[in-house]
Design a protein around this motif. Structure first.
Motif, PDB file in Angstrom:
ATOM      1  N   VAL A  30       0.849  -1.191   0.000  1.00 13.20           N
ATOM      2  CA  VAL A  30       0.000   0.000   0.000  1.00 13.20           C
ATOM      3  C   VAL A  30       0.885   1.242   0.000  1.00 13.20           C
ATOM      4  CG1 VAL A  30      -1.998  -1.004   1.177  1.00 13.20           C
ATOM      5  CG2 VAL A  30      -0.193   0.012   2.515  1.00 13.20           C
ATOM      6  N   THR A  31       0.374   2.321  -0.562  1.00 13.50           N
ATOM      7  CA  THR A  31       0.989   3.635  -0.443  1.00 13.50           C
ATOM      8  C   THR A  31       0.116   4.419   0.514  1.00 13.50           C
ATOM      9  OG1 THR A  31       1.765   3.588  -2.717  1.00 13.50           O
ATOM     10  CG2 THR A  31       1.650   5.731  -1.669  1.00 13.50           C
ATOM     11  N   VAL A  32       0.710   4.977   1.566  1.00 14.68           N
ATOM     12  CA  VAL A  32      -0.051   5.698   2.580  1.00 14.68           C
ATOM     13  C   VAL A  32       0.423   7.138   2.626  1.00 14.68           C
ATOM     14  CG1 VAL A  32      -0.682   5.781   5.016  1.00 14.68           C
ATOM     15  CG2 VAL A  32      -0.292   3.574   3.914  1.00 14.68           C
ATOM     16  N   ALA A  33      -0.518   8.080   2.565  1.00 20.48           N
ATOM     17  CA  ALA A  33      -0.195   9.498   2.631  1.00 20.48           C
ATOM     18  C   ALA A  33       0.160   9.891   4.057  1.00 20.48           C
ATOM     19  CB  ALA A  33      -1.381  10.332   2.153  1.00 20.48           C
ATOM     20  N   ALA A  34       1.178  10.725   4.216  1.00 18.47           N
ATOM     21  CA  ALA A  34       1.571  11.196   5.545  1.00 18.47           C
ATOM     22  C   ALA A  34       0.504  12.120   6.116  1.00 18.47           C
ATOM     23  CB  ALA A  34       2.911  11.918   5.473  1.00 18.47           C
TER      24      ALA A  34
ATOM     25  N   GLY B 263      -6.344  13.546   3.579  1.00 13.86           N
ATOM     26  CA  GLY B 263      -7.357  14.591   3.522  1.00 13.86           C
ATOM     27  C   GLY B 263      -7.723  14.966   2.114  1.00 13.86           C
ATOM     28  N   VAL B 264      -6.845  15.668   1.439  1.00 12.42           N
ATOM     29  CA  VAL B 264      -7.114  16.163   0.093  1.00 12.42           C
ATOM     30  C   VAL B 264      -6.870  15.063  -0.940  1.00 12.42           C
ATOM     31  CG1 VAL B 264      -5.430  17.368  -1.366  1.00 12.42           C
ATOM     32  CG2 VAL B 264      -7.023  18.640  -0.019  1.00 12.42           C
ATOM     33  N   ARG B 265      -7.724  14.948  -1.940  1.00 14.79           N
ATOM     34  CA  ARG B 265      -7.520  13.957  -3.008  1.00 14.79           C
ATOM     35  C   ARG B 265      -6.328  14.354  -3.847  1.00 14.79           C
ATOM     36  NH1 ARG B 265     -10.995  10.051  -3.621  1.00 14.79           N
ATOM     37  NH2 ARG B 265     -13.033  10.243  -2.686  1.00 14.79           N
ATOM     38  N   ARG B 266      -5.463  13.372  -4.074  1.00 13.45           N
ATOM     39  CA  ARG B 266      -4.299  13.604  -4.938  1.00 13.45           C
ATOM     40  C   ARG B 266      -3.924  12.301  -5.627  1.00 13.45           C
ATOM     41  NH1 ARG B 266      -1.258  14.767   0.571  1.00 13.45           N
ATOM     42  NH2 ARG B 266      -2.615  13.262   1.496  1.00 13.45           N
TER      43      ARG B 266
ATOM     44  N   PHE C 144      -6.712   9.587  -4.483  1.00 10.27           N
ATOM     45  CA  PHE C 144      -7.156   9.089  -3.183  1.00 10.27           C
ATOM     46  C   PHE C 144      -6.857  10.105  -2.089  1.00 10.27           C
ATOM     47  CE2 PHE C 144      -5.736   5.347  -5.667  1.00 10.27           C
ATOM     48  CZ  PHE C 144      -6.960   4.730  -5.819  1.00 10.27           C
ATOM     49  N   THR C 145      -7.560   9.979  -0.960  1.00 14.83           N
ATOM     50  CA  THR C 145      -7.340  10.881   0.168  1.00 14.83           C
ATOM     51  C   THR C 145      -6.355  10.317   1.184  1.00 14.83           C
ATOM     52  OG1 THR C 145      -9.222   9.929   1.342  1.00 14.83           O
ATOM     53  CG2 THR C 145      -9.634  11.903   0.002  1.00 14.83           C
ATOM     54  N   HIS C 146      -6.280   8.987   1.298  1.00 10.82           N
ATOM     55  CA  HIS C 146      -5.446   8.388   2.348  1.00 10.82           C
ATOM     56  C   HIS C 146      -4.439   7.371   1.820  1.00 10.82           C
ATOM     57  CE1 HIS C 146      -4.193   6.933   6.230  1.00 10.82           C
ATOM     58  NE2 HIS C 146      -4.589   5.715   5.936  1.00 10.82           N
ATOM     59  N   GLN C 147      -4.893   6.417   1.014  1.00 15.83           N
ATOM     60  CA  GLN C 147      -3.979   5.369   0.566  1.00 15.83           C
ATOM     61  C   GLN C 147      -4.374   4.813  -0.788  1.00 15.83           C
ATOM     62  OE1 GLN C 147      -4.299   2.330   3.608  1.00 15.83           O
ATOM     63  NE2 GLN C 147      -5.377   0.970   2.213  1.00 15.83           N
TER      64      GLN C 147
ATOM     65  N   LEU D  91       3.151   9.454  -5.070  1.00 17.17           N
ATOM     66  CA  LEU D  91       2.175  10.281  -4.395  1.00 17.17           C
ATOM     67  C   LEU D  91       2.442  11.722  -4.819  1.00 17.17           C
ATOM     68  CD1 LEU D  91       0.926   9.889  -0.836  1.00 17.17           C
ATOM     69  CD2 LEU D  91       1.573  12.135  -1.632  1.00 17.17           C
ATOM     70  N   ALA D  92       1.515  12.294  -5.553  1.00  9.58           N
ATOM     71  CA  ALA D  92       1.610  13.689  -6.002  1.00  9.58           C
ATOM     72  C   ALA D  92       2.952  13.982  -6.684  1.00  9.58           C
ATOM     73  CB  ALA D  92       1.372  14.634  -4.836  1.00  9.58           C
ATOM     74  N   GLY D  93       3.388  13.084  -7.554  1.00  8.11           N
ATOM     75  CA  GLY D  93       4.610  13.316  -8.317  1.00  8.11           C
ATOM     76  C   GLY D  93       5.892  12.829  -7.668  1.00  8.11           C
ATOM     77  N   LYS D  94       5.883  12.491  -6.396  1.00 13.94           N
ATOM     78  CA  LYS D  94       7.053  11.935  -5.704  1.00 13.94           C
ATOM     79  C   LYS D  94       6.982  10.423  -5.812  1.00 13.94           C
ATOM     80  CE  LYS D  94       7.913  16.079  -4.234  1.00 13.94           C
ATOM     81  NZ  LYS D  94       8.819  16.930  -4.931  1.00 13.94           N
ATOM     82  N   LYS D  95       8.147   9.768  -5.966  1.00 15.92           N
ATOM     83  CA  LYS D  95       8.164   8.319  -6.194  1.00 15.92           C
ATOM     84  C   LYS D  95       9.210   7.622  -5.325  1.00 15.92           C
ATOM     85  CE  LYS D  95       6.863   8.832 -10.994  1.00 15.92           C
ATOM     86  NZ  LYS D  95       7.157   8.510 -12.373  1.00 15.92           N
ATOM     87  N   THR D  96       8.974   6.328  -5.129  1.00 14.64           N
ATOM     88  CA  THR D  96       9.961   5.459  -4.493  1.00 14.64           C
ATOM     89  C   THR D  96       9.778   4.049  -5.044  1.00 14.64           C
ATOM     90  OG1 THR D  96      10.972   4.808  -2.403  1.00 14.64           O
ATOM     91  CG2 THR D  96       8.585   4.767  -2.485  1.00 14.64           C
TER      92      THR D  96
END
Length: 134
Positions: free
Chosen positions: A70-74, A77-80, A100-103, A122-127
């Motif tokens: 899963v990818t989880v946003a730190a 809230g906001v959809r990205r 998505f707002t969270h994951q 996530l919003a253009g950042k990758k790993t």
């Protein structure tokens, strides 16, 4: 049917639910924190790898036969735009992407005796992890 007849069924259901929740809490032991984190992410198994990056993290879980990611946003809230991809060596990649707002995810692959690799954005950042769990 009387005015209170429907409430009796609701009360009985509420009592049953309370007993089931209490039983579930009694069964959780010292490893509950890891299990809770996996349950929240939607993956089963143990957390095998975490890759932090700007804005969030990629989490890879491993059970005996499967790997899950899963990818989880730190800051949820906001959809990205978010995505997560997981691939077992010799298999096809599985991806979940969208706004998505969270994951993003979970995505699961059969990984018994196989290495996997995962990537997240996530919003253009990758790993990415490279081949792991070999």
């Amino acid at each position: 049917m009387g005015a209170g007849a429907g409430h009796t069924g609701i009360r009985a259901a509420a009592r049953t639910l309370a007993v089931l929740v209490a039983a579930g809490l009694a069964l959780t032991g010292p490893g509950a924190v890891t299990a809770d984190a996996a349950a929240l992410a939607g993956c089963s198994g143990r957390l095998a790898k975490t890759a932090r990056f700007a804005g969030g993290e990629l989490r890879v879980y491993k059970s005996r036969q499967y790997a899950c990611a899963v990818t989880v946003a730190a800051k949820p809230g906001v959809r990205r735009a978010m995505s997560v991809t997981l691939q077992a060596r010799g298999g096809r990649a599985v991806t979940d992407k969208g706004r998505f707002t969270h994951q993003a995810g979970p995505v699961t692959v059969h990984a018994l005796n196989r290495c996997v690799r995962a990537s997240a954005s996530l919003a253009g950042k990758k790993t990415a992890t490279g081949w792991i769990l070999c």
